[in-house]
Design a protein around this motif. Structure first.
Motif, PDB file in Angstrom:
ATOM      1  N   ILE A 181       6.312  -4.280  -7.137  1.00  0.00           N
ATOM      2  CA  ILE A 181       6.191  -5.498  -8.130  1.00  0.00           C
ATOM      3  C   ILE A 181       6.927  -6.506  -7.239  1.00  0.00           C
ATOM      4  N   ILE A 182       8.245  -6.273  -6.670  1.00  0.00           N
ATOM      5  CA  ILE A 182       8.881  -7.231  -5.906  1.00  0.00           C
ATOM      6  C   ILE A 182       8.144  -7.782  -4.795  1.00  0.00           C
ATOM      7  N   THR A 183       7.528  -6.606  -3.976  1.00  0.00           N
ATOM      8  CA  THR A 183       6.862  -7.015  -2.804  1.00  0.00           C
ATOM      9  C   THR A 183       5.722  -7.727  -3.109  1.00  0.00           C
ATOM     10  N   LEU A 184       4.912  -7.745  -4.270  1.00  0.00           N
ATOM     11  CA  LEU A 184       3.786  -8.459  -4.771  1.00  0.00           C
ATOM     12  C   LEU A 184       4.125  -9.488  -5.054  1.00  0.00           C
ATOM     13  N   ILE A 185       5.461  -9.938  -5.733  1.00  0.00           N
ATOM     14  CA  ILE A 185       5.777 -11.286  -5.770  1.00  0.00           C
ATOM     15  C   ILE A 185       6.045 -12.024  -4.636  1.00  0.00           C
ATOM     16  N   PHE A 186       6.596 -11.329  -3.690  1.00  0.00           N
ATOM     17  CA  PHE A 186       7.006 -12.214  -2.352  1.00  0.00           C
ATOM     18  C   PHE A 186       5.774 -12.398  -1.593  1.00  0.00           C
ATOM     19  N   LEU A 187       4.848 -11.563  -1.570  1.00  0.00           N
ATOM     20  CA  LEU A 187       3.319 -11.677  -1.191  1.00  0.00           C
ATOM     21  C   LEU A 187       2.941 -12.978  -1.668  1.00  0.00           C
ATOM     22  N   VAL A 208       0.807  -1.147   0.007  1.00  0.00           N
ATOM     23  CA  VAL A 208       0.006  -0.054   0.062  1.00  0.00           C
ATOM     24  C   VAL A 208       0.880   1.206  -0.070  1.00  0.00           C
ATOM     25  N   LEU A 209       1.982   1.258   0.870  1.00  0.00           N
ATOM     26  CA  LEU A 209       2.785   2.347   0.903  1.00  0.00           C
ATOM     27  C   LEU A 209       3.561   2.584  -0.317  1.00  0.00           C
ATOM     28  N   CYS A 210       3.924   1.481  -0.983  1.00  0.00           N
ATOM     29  CA  CYS A 210       4.679   1.745  -2.269  1.00  0.00           C
ATOM     30  C   CYS A 210       3.767   2.266  -3.378  1.00  0.00           C
ATOM     31  N   PHE A 211       2.574   1.907  -3.454  1.00  0.00           N
ATOM     32  CA  PHE A 211       1.540   2.474  -4.369  1.00  0.00           C
ATOM     33  C   PHE A 211       1.061   3.606  -4.009  1.00  0.00           C
ATOM     34  N   VAL A 212       1.147   4.123  -2.836  1.00  0.00           N
ATOM     35  CA  VAL A 212       0.879   5.779  -2.393  1.00  0.00           C
ATOM     36  C   VAL A 212       1.878   6.565  -2.999  1.00  0.00           C
ATOM     37  N   ILE A 213       3.046   6.067  -2.656  1.00  0.00           N
ATOM     38  CA  ILE A 213       4.427   6.754  -2.816  1.00  0.00           C
ATOM     39  C   ILE A 213       4.282   6.955  -4.523  1.00  0.00           C
ATOM     40  N   PHE A 214       4.238   5.733  -5.293  1.00  0.00           N
ATOM     41  CA  PHE A 214       4.243   5.989  -6.601  1.00  0.00           C
ATOM     42  C   PHE A 214       2.991   6.657  -7.396  1.00  0.00           C
ATOM     43  N   ILE A 215       1.928   6.770  -6.632  1.00  0.00           N
ATOM     44  CA  ILE A 215       1.053   7.775  -7.037  1.00  0.00           C
ATOM     45  C   ILE A 215       1.397   9.359  -6.857  1.00  0.00           C
ATOM     46  N   CYS A 216       1.960   9.395  -5.801  1.00  0.00           N
ATOM     47  CA  CYS A 216       2.446  10.692  -5.267  1.00  0.00           C
ATOM     48  C   CYS A 216       3.647  11.297  -6.299  1.00  0.00           C
ATOM     49  N   PHE A 217       4.416  10.494  -6.577  1.00  0.00           N
ATOM     50  CA  PHE A 217       5.518  10.471  -7.480  1.00  0.00           C
ATOM     51  C   PHE A 217       4.861  10.927  -8.986  1.00  0.00           C
ATOM     52  N   ALA A 268      15.577 -24.544  -2.899  1.00  0.00           N
ATOM     53  CA  ALA A 268      16.901 -24.220  -3.220  1.00  0.00           C
ATOM     54  C   ALA A 268      17.161 -22.701  -2.911  1.00  0.00           C
ATOM     55  N   LEU A 269      16.431 -21.956  -2.658  1.00  0.00           N
ATOM     56  CA  LEU A 269      16.590 -20.497  -2.371  1.00  0.00           C
ATOM     57  C   LEU A 269      16.532 -20.442  -0.673  1.00  0.00           C
ATOM     58  N   ASN A 270      17.395 -19.977  -0.207  1.00  0.00           N
ATOM     59  CA  ASN A 270      17.150 -19.451   1.153  1.00  0.00           C
ATOM     60  C   ASN A 270      16.357 -18.299   1.564  1.00  0.00           C
ATOM     61  N   TRP A 271      14.937 -18.547   1.623  1.00  0.00           N
ATOM     62  CA  TRP A 271      14.024 -17.523   1.477  1.00  0.00           C
ATOM     63  C   TRP A 271      14.087 -16.536   2.648  1.00  0.00           C
ATOM     64  N   PRO A 272      14.272 -16.755   4.007  1.00  0.00           N
ATOM     65  CA  PRO A 272      14.768 -15.732   4.812  1.00  0.00           C
ATOM     66  C   PRO A 272      15.679 -14.727   4.601  1.00  0.00           C
ATOM     67  N   CYS A 273      16.753 -15.101   4.104  1.00  0.00           N
ATOM     68  CA  CYS A 273      17.885 -14.455   3.522  1.00  0.00           C
ATOM     69  C   CYS A 273      17.582 -13.780   2.523  1.00  0.00           C
ATOM     70  N   THR A 274      16.768 -14.234   1.427  1.00  0.00           N
ATOM     71  CA  THR A 274      16.220 -13.353   0.165  1.00  0.00           C
ATOM     72  C   THR A 274      15.514 -12.213   0.812  1.00  0.00           C
ATOM     73  N   ASP A 275      14.501 -12.501   1.718  1.00  0.00           N
ATOM     74  CA  ASP A 275      13.449 -11.614   2.114  1.00  0.00           C
ATOM     75  C   ASP A 275      14.343 -10.538   2.820  1.00  0.00           C
ATOM     76  N   PHE A 276      15.205 -10.930   3.765  1.00  0.00           N
ATOM     77  CA  PHE A 276      15.881  -9.902   4.624  1.00  0.00           C
ATOM     78  C   PHE A 276      16.640  -8.944   3.555  1.00  0.00           C
ATOM     79  N   LEU A 277      17.193  -9.524   2.566  1.00  0.00           N
ATOM     80  CA  LEU A 277      18.065  -8.587   1.591  1.00  0.00           C
ATOM     81  C   LEU A 277      17.201  -7.806   0.854  1.00  0.00           C
ATOM     82  N   ARG A 278      15.929  -8.189   0.504  1.00  0.00           N
ATOM     83  CA  ARG A 278      14.964  -7.428  -0.276  1.00  0.00           C
ATOM     84  C   ARG A 278      14.601  -6.217   0.781  1.00  0.00           C
ATOM     85  N   CYS A 279      14.315  -6.397   1.964  1.00  0.00           N
ATOM     86  CA  CYS A 279      13.903  -5.352   3.029  1.00  0.00           C
ATOM     87  C   CYS A 279      15.084  -4.302   2.958  1.00  0.00           C
TER      88      CYS A 279
END
Length: 152
Positions: A58-64, A33-42, A77-88
């Protein structure tokens, strides 16, 4: 095998509503929601900063979708906690820089100032998400396996 057993197999696509009501699901929804609001404001003010919120949206939607459909359990095969941590962490750094620049260059533009304020809020949400991932997934798993720093 009956038709009911085949319908209950994990080959279909469905979203877990319990995950969406969990803390992690709510954090991901807040990030969306915050990414969408920021996108609209920009989009209404400074179109040169549209890439960061759009890519993170898009990345957050994919992770969701991956987490709520439990595909992360199928792709081991992927370390999902580490991938999600690096995304954040990367998103927090990107939005911190974009928000500072947008606030400095806004020169009274209401959309840019609003986007910068929501950007700083989103930095806090991404930082909390990274902290919670680190606390629950990375340090707790290290303690369970005996790889913690407190072992002699």
């Amino acid at each position: 095998m009956s038709g009911q057993e085949g319908a209950d197999s994990s080959s279909g696509f469905s979203l877990d509503k319990e995950f969406l009501n969990s803390l992690k699901g709510r954090i991901l929804l807040a990030e969306l929601v915050l990414c969408f609001v920021i996108f609209i404001c920009f989009a209404a003010s400074i179109s040169s900063y549209l890439a960061a919120p759009l890519i993170e949206l898009i990345i957050t939607l994919i992770f969701l979708i991956i987490f709520s459909s439990h595909y992360h359990l199928r792709i081991a095969a992927l370390n999902w906690p580490c991938t999600d941590f690096l995304r954040c962490v990367s998103a927090a750094v990107i939005f911190l820089v974009v928000s500072i620049v947008a606030a400095a260059r806004s020169s009274g533009d209401g959309g840019a100032i609003t986007a910068a304020l929501f950007g700083f809020l989103l930095v806090g949400v991404f930082s909390y998400d990274a902290y919670s991932i680190y606390k629950t997934e990375i340090t707790d798993r290290a303690a369970e396996t005996g790889n913690g720093a407190d072992n002699p």
